[in-house]
Design an enzyme around this catalytic site. Structure first.
Site, mmCIF file in Angstrom:
data_model
loop_
_atom_site.group_PDB
_atom_site.id
_atom_site.type_symbol
_atom_site.label_atom_id
_atom_site.label_comp_id
_atom_site.label_asym_id
_atom_site.label_seq_id
_atom_site.Cartn_x
_atom_site.Cartn_y
_atom_site.Cartn_z
ATOM 1 N N HIS A 151 1.183 -1.361 0.162
ATOM 2 C CA HIS A 151 0.034 0.231 0.023
ATOM 3 C C HIS A 151 0.728 1.304 -0.393
ATOM 4 O O HIS A 151 1.953 1.012 0.885
ATOM 5 C CB HIS A 151 -0.924 -0.050 1.673
ATOM 6 C CG HIS A 151 -1.373 0.714 1.029
ATOM 7 N ND1 HIS A 151 -3.029 1.846 0.286
ATOM 8 C CD2 HIS A 151 -1.764 2.201 1.901
ATOM 9 C CE1 HIS A 151 -3.455 2.842 1.164
ATOM 10 N NE2 HIS A 151 -2.637 3.219 1.836
ATOM 11 N N ASN A 152 0.517 2.082 -0.383
ATOM 12 C CA ASN A 152 1.118 3.624 -0.921
ATOM 13 C C ASN A 152 2.883 3.327 -1.157
ATOM 14 O O ASN A 152 4.041 3.831 0.012
ATOM 15 C CB ASN A 152 1.118 4.678 0.262
ATOM 16 C CG ASN A 152 0.026 5.147 0.545
ATOM 17 O OD1 ASN A 152 -1.065 4.909 -0.759
ATOM 18 N ND2 ASN A 152 -0.788 5.581 1.312
ATOM 19 N N GLU A 203 1.459 0.242 -5.969
ATOM 20 C CA GLU A 203 -0.102 1.031 -5.255
ATOM 21 C C GLU A 203 0.875 2.328 -6.232
ATOM 22 O O GLU A 203 2.414 2.665 -5.558
ATOM 23 C CB GLU A 203 -0.185 1.350 -4.191
ATOM 24 C CG GLU A 203 -1.632 2.368 -4.640
ATOM 25 C CD GLU A 203 -2.180 2.299 -2.968
ATOM 26 O OE1 GLU A 203 -3.041 3.688 -4.033
ATOM 27 O OE2 GLU A 203 -1.524 2.176 -2.186
ATOM 28 N N ASP A 240 -0.331 6.077 -6.735
ATOM 29 C CA ASP A 240 -0.648 7.472 -6.902
ATOM 30 C C ASP A 240 -0.464 8.022 -7.965
ATOM 31 O O ASP A 240 0.728 9.046 -7.249
ATOM 32 C CB ASP A 240 -0.801 7.874 -5.607
ATOM 33 C CG ASP A 240 -1.573 7.183 -4.790
ATOM 34 O OD1 ASP A 240 -2.197 6.354 -4.637
ATOM 35 O OD2 ASP A 240 -1.962 7.407 -3.266
ATOM 36 N N HIS A 271 1.215 11.340 -2.090
ATOM 37 C CA HIS A 271 0.169 10.954 -1.460
ATOM 38 C C HIS A 271 -0.528 12.735 -1.209
ATOM 39 O O HIS A 271 -0.209 13.433 -0.521
ATOM 40 C CB HIS A 271 0.197 10.605 0.174
ATOM 41 C CG HIS A 271 -0.756 9.818 0.935
ATOM 42 N ND1 HIS A 271 -0.250 9.576 2.499
ATOM 43 C CD2 HIS A 271 -1.602 9.429 0.312
ATOM 44 C CE1 HIS A 271 -2.331 9.421 2.242
ATOM 45 N NE2 HIS A 271 -2.223 8.741 1.395
ATOM 46 N N GLU A 331 -3.700 4.626 -8.636
ATOM 47 C CA GLU A 331 -5.016 5.657 -8.103
ATOM 48 C C GLU A 331 -5.282 7.155 -9.576
ATOM 49 O O GLU A 331 -3.439 7.920 -8.588
ATOM 50 C CB GLU A 331 -4.961 5.837 -6.694
ATOM 51 C CG GLU A 331 -5.793 5.909 -6.116
ATOM 52 C CD GLU A 331 -5.396 6.352 -4.052
ATOM 53 O OE1 GLU A 331 -5.348 8.122 -4.501
ATOM 54 O OE2 GLU A 331 -5.397 5.501 -3.837
#
Length: 764
Positions: A305-306, A335, A337, A350, A384
């Protein structure tokens, strides 16, 4: 004391250059560059360094802590300074665990090459040592550390001090007797070889010797028949014990004479017990032993995650190094973003926080370089997407150009899938997970159009509800629809993100290539309220679970609850060490660490009716008892740096699995012996769903007034455990090995159906 590999310096030009020393430039940024003098010490295991202004004080690091050497502009820092630092003079030392990398620039290309090749030689030497050599080297390292005046000798008082440094509070009279026996030169001091001999006598494994004598016919050796009996009766090797006995003698017996007579000495027996063959982890589970031809939905997939973050989620740095570390740990879902950046280049960070930004194209280049170094099985890019149409087109261009043929652009057979393909069919491929305009049907039919609108009820919206984007103003909040460019949409094949409505809707309308994401709280709610339906859903569809947006410190949730219902992509913050990552590492340490683990049959069969809250109701219910005799510990590391302090270790065994199986039991603590403590305590567990259980061994230093200090841990799937007398090789908080630290245990596994009524009564 001479290192086992010291003589190689004279034969290696690179090592000679390193021992002579060199001025290398340490680089952290364009503004931070410092000259340091580096040199390899004579033990060939230690690199010393000091500032140019320091007169004599050197700091050091161990070659054992260096995992790899990267040549040229391969680090983020050196890549950002490629215009001013010549590539042929640059290199990076990559350390194990969480220690940051060391970026260095030599004064010449020849000097850089000598350090690069020399370090690689030293790393290879360490990796090629057998267990006996590693143990002797470990003892030698301690001797050199304590030999302050470097005269190669130590008197009894100095030896006493050293043993306390090594976490051993000894009986002085007994130690002095052994010291005198080891002092062959009768000088009142021990040289390096004498110290190794003394140390081995002092730390003799009485518990192993007793076991050896129990099975030895003559009290001196184990004949082939003796060893067969031990393997059959204790190690539960069954029919393979005869062939295995000969193999173990050939592999681990150091005495040529004993080998000739096909028998094993106590030294060979101890080498076997401490080897991978004697480990609690079944060597058969280390290779690629699982069927890799089933649909993707039938596998647990190691997921991050992230992934871009190195620290917390509010102010921490974003870095391509985080992707490298995750992929090197076998992670198969990362991931990304994506947000609009300056100069038309998308960035990764983020959103709505102060975390630093990195270029999307640098992230994709890094993934292209490291995706398949550890595992050849598919990597999923969880995108994302917060970018404008213009920068989405840039993203699509980078994905196509940088990933090339590794990027999956259509179905494996060019047809609409009735089920997901297998990891085997997707080897060497990178899959994009994200929003998609329409379905695969339209893509394969070549439907025209530049852009389209997609529903934006995805995980990003979920995270906002949980408060992760608290700094996001009302005007900045995402709309219910998002524009998506066709170029990016077409790259989504088997992992189309869709909003989850209900299990009923999913059963009737979901396509195999559609998947949903859930926050940890929503997933946990579904596991408790509709666990059996969630299990059935996950036999067909991929599910991703991610940490709560409130976890701004990058902490993790326990992944076991999600695995219990068959969720495949259970994403964790890989940058945060602790129990949760221990469980993740424990689950994925099997199957060649390829990042894919085949789920148990009860989680693959849509008709199993399995409910993790009621495992006994499943037709395949087969509970077992697990009995672990915790016998002793070996060379446990010190946790308190205070001189003279000795550890008071205890062992806790923890079971993670379905609710009925969650349990923790621990031994009493042993006072003042963190070196070779003996517990001889049995811990008993009943496992109602053994195929989902993970077993975690934790060693702590007991403290009466405050929280116990962590010493080491080891986590593995119950299904990978070997019964019998086994060693548990401990890992640090970061998940790296800390040899020769281990636990010595006896494992007994019994099917409950084979127990007598008296045994069953005892279990209750």
């Amino acid at each position: 004391m001479e290192s086992p590999h010291q003589t190689r310096v004279q034969d290696n030009d690179n090592l000679r250059i390193m021992t002579a020393g060199a001025v290398l430039k340490k680089v952290k940024s364009r503004m931070w560059k410092r000259q340091r003098h580096y040199k390899l010490l004579e033990d060939c295991k230690t690199v010393a360094y000091k500032s140019s202004w320091a007169r004599s004080s050197y700091s050091t690091f161990s070659v054992c802590d260096v995992e790899a050497v990267r040549e040229g502009h391969q680090s983020e820092v050196l890549l950002s300074m490629a215009d001013e630092l010549p590539e042929e003079r640059c290199f990076t030392l990559v350390f194990r665990g969480r220690r940051g990398n060391l970026d260095l620039v030599a004064e010449s290309a020849e000097e850089a090459r000598a350090w690069i090749q020399g370090m690689r030689t030293l790393i290879a030497n360490i990796e090629n040592m057998d267990d006996s050599e590693k143990y002797d080297q470990w003892v030698s390292d301690w001797f050199m550390k304590a030999d302050k005046n470097k005269d190669g000798k130590m008197n009894f008082k100095e030896v006493q001090t050293l043993l306390k440094m090594m976490n051993l509070d000894m009986n002085e009279e007994h130690a002095h007797f052994l010291f005198t026996m080891a002092d062959k030169s009768h000088t009142g001091s021990l040289d390096g070889e004498e110290f190794v001999h003394f140390y081995k006598m002092l730390t003799e494994r009485r518990e192993v010797l007793d076991l050896f004598k129990e099975y030895s016919s003559d009290g001196q050796t184990l004949s082939q028949c003796d060893l067969e009996e031990f393997l059959r009766e204790e190690q539960m090797e069954g029919e393979s014990s005869q062939a295995l006995a000969l193999e173990l003698i050939d592999r681990y017996e150091p005495s040529v004479i004993a080998k000739t007579h096909q028998c094993m000495s106590i030294d060979g027996f101890l080498m076997y017990l401490t080897s991978p063959a004697g480990s609690i982890f079944n060597p058969g589970c280390q290779s690629l032993y699982q069927d890799m031809s089933q649909p993707l939905s039938h596998y647990f997939i190691s997921s991050s995650h992230n992934t871009y973050l190195l620290e917390d989620q509010l102010r921490g740095p974003s870095s391509v190094e985080a992707y490298i570390q995750a992929l090197k740990r076998g992670c198969r879902c990362v991931e990304v973003d994506c947000w609009d950046g300056s100069n038309g280049e998308p960035v990764v960070y983020h959103g709505y926080t102060l975390t630093s930004k990195i270029l999307f194209k640098d992230v994709i280049s890094t993934i292209a370089s490291y995706a398949f170094r550890v595992s050849s099985y598919p990597v999923i890019l969880s995108i994302e997407n917060h970018c404008s149409i213009e920068q989405q087109r840039v993203m699509a261009g980078h994905l196509r150009e940088i990933l090339g043929d590794t990027l999956l652009r259509t179905t494996v057979d060019g047809k609409i899938p009735s089920a997901l393909p297998s990891p085997g069919e997707l080897r060497g491929k990178i899959l994009v997970k994200g929003k998609k305009i329409g379905g695969l049907e339209e893509s394969l039919a070549g439907v025209e159009g530049d852009t389209g609108e997609v529903s934006d009820e995805d995980e990003a919206a979920e995270m906002e509800k949980e408060g992760s984007s608290a700094e996001n103003t009302t005007s900045e909040k995402k709309k219910s629809k998002q524009s998506l460019c066709k170029e990016l949409s077409d790259l989504v094949v088997y992992c189309k993100s869709v909003h989850f409505s209900s299990f009923e809707h999913s059963r009737g309308a979901a396509k195999p290539y559609e998947m949903s994401s859930f926050s940890e709280s929503k997933a946990r709610k579904l596991t408790k309220e509709t666990g059996a339906e969630f299990v059935q859903h996950n036999t067909r569809q991929l599910t991703r679970v991610y940490p709560s947006g409130m976890r701004t410190d990058s902490s993790n949730y326990c992944p076991q609850d999600m695995w219990n219902v068959g969720c495949q992509i259970v994403a964790l913050n890989f940058q945060t060490a602790g129990l949760e990552m221990d469980l993740n590492d424990g689950l994925f340490c099997q199957n060649d660490r390829c990042g894919y683990v085949l789920k148990p049959e009860i989680l693959r069969d849509p008709n199993s009716g399995f409910d993790p809250e009621m495992p006994q109701s499943c037709p395949g219910y087969h509970p077992v008892t697990l009995s672990i005799l915790v016998i002793s510990g070996q060379q446990l590391p010190k946790t308190k740096k205070k001189e003279g302090s000795i550890g008071d270790p205890l062992v806790r065994v923890e079971i993670y699995g379905v609710s009925m199986d969650q349990a923790k039991l621990e031994t009493a603590h042993v006072e003042n012996n963190g070196f070779n403590p003996c517990w001889n305590e049995t811990l008993n567990f009943t496992l109602h769903c053994p195929e989902l259980a993970l077993v975690r061994f934790v060693v702590e230093d007991h403290d009466k007034t405050s929280k116990n200090d962590f010493i080491g841990q080891y986590t593995l799937p119950f299904t990978c455990m070997q019964p019998g007398y086994r060693h548990v090789h401990l890992l640090s908080k970061d998940g790296t090995s800390i040899p020769p630290s281990s636990l010595y245990v006896h494992v007994k596994i019994t099917e409950l159906s084979s127990l007598t009524p008296m045994d069953l009564q005892h279990e209750k």
